[in-house]
Design an enzyme around this catalytic site. Structure first.
Site: not given
Ligand code: DGP
Length: 114
Positions: A28-29, A86, A95, A99
């Site tokens: 989960r995000d 993205n 990140v 994903h």
């Molecule tokens: P993007 O912008 O597509 O690179 O999305 C990165 C997503 O990753 C963003 O929606 C927040 C999520 N995210 C960042 N750090 C963490 C983390 O440490 N744990 C989790 N579960 N999600 C994270």
């Protein structure tokens, strides 16, 4: 040094993991944009969509079949959902470990907000 998501895959960092096999991990995000917001990542590091190679075709397909199954599991398949990848700065990638976002559980509005 391992990427943030590599550490989650290796369970070196905490995350709410909802699925894992030998190829992908789904969790989960941390900042959900909708009632359901799950990230599905390849276990091996692929930094961006630009870095996908021909040998990854099956792996990338697997991201989508896992997303399909998780949508059913989360009860959002019938009403619908959005799958997003993205890429780089203009794509809003934060990140740099490829994903697939599975987002749903409510009407999501227009696809792009600029
Ligand atoms: P993007 O912008 O597509 O690179 O999305 C990165 C997503 O990753 C963003 O929606 C927040 C999520 N995210 C960042 N750090 C963490 C983390 O440490 N744990 C989790 N579960 N999600 C994270």
């Amino acid at each position: 040094m391992a990427s943030l998501f590599e550490k989650i895959v290796a369970r070196e960092l905490p995350a709410d993991i909802v699925f894992q096999d030998d190829r992908v991990t789904a969790f989960r995000d941390i900042h959900p944009r909708a009632p359901v917001h799950i990230l599905i990542v390849p276990n091996k590091l692929i930094e961006t969509a630009n870095d996908i190679v021909d040998e990854d075709e099956s792996l990338i397909g697997h991201l989508f079949t896992v997303a399909r199954d998780l949508a059913r599991q989360e009860g959002i398949a019938a009403n619908g959902y959005r799958l997003i990848i993205n890429c780089n700065e203009h794509g809003g990638q934060e990140v740099y470990h490829l994903h697939l976002h599975l987002v749903g559980g409510a009407p999501l509005g227009p696809m792009l907000c600029r």
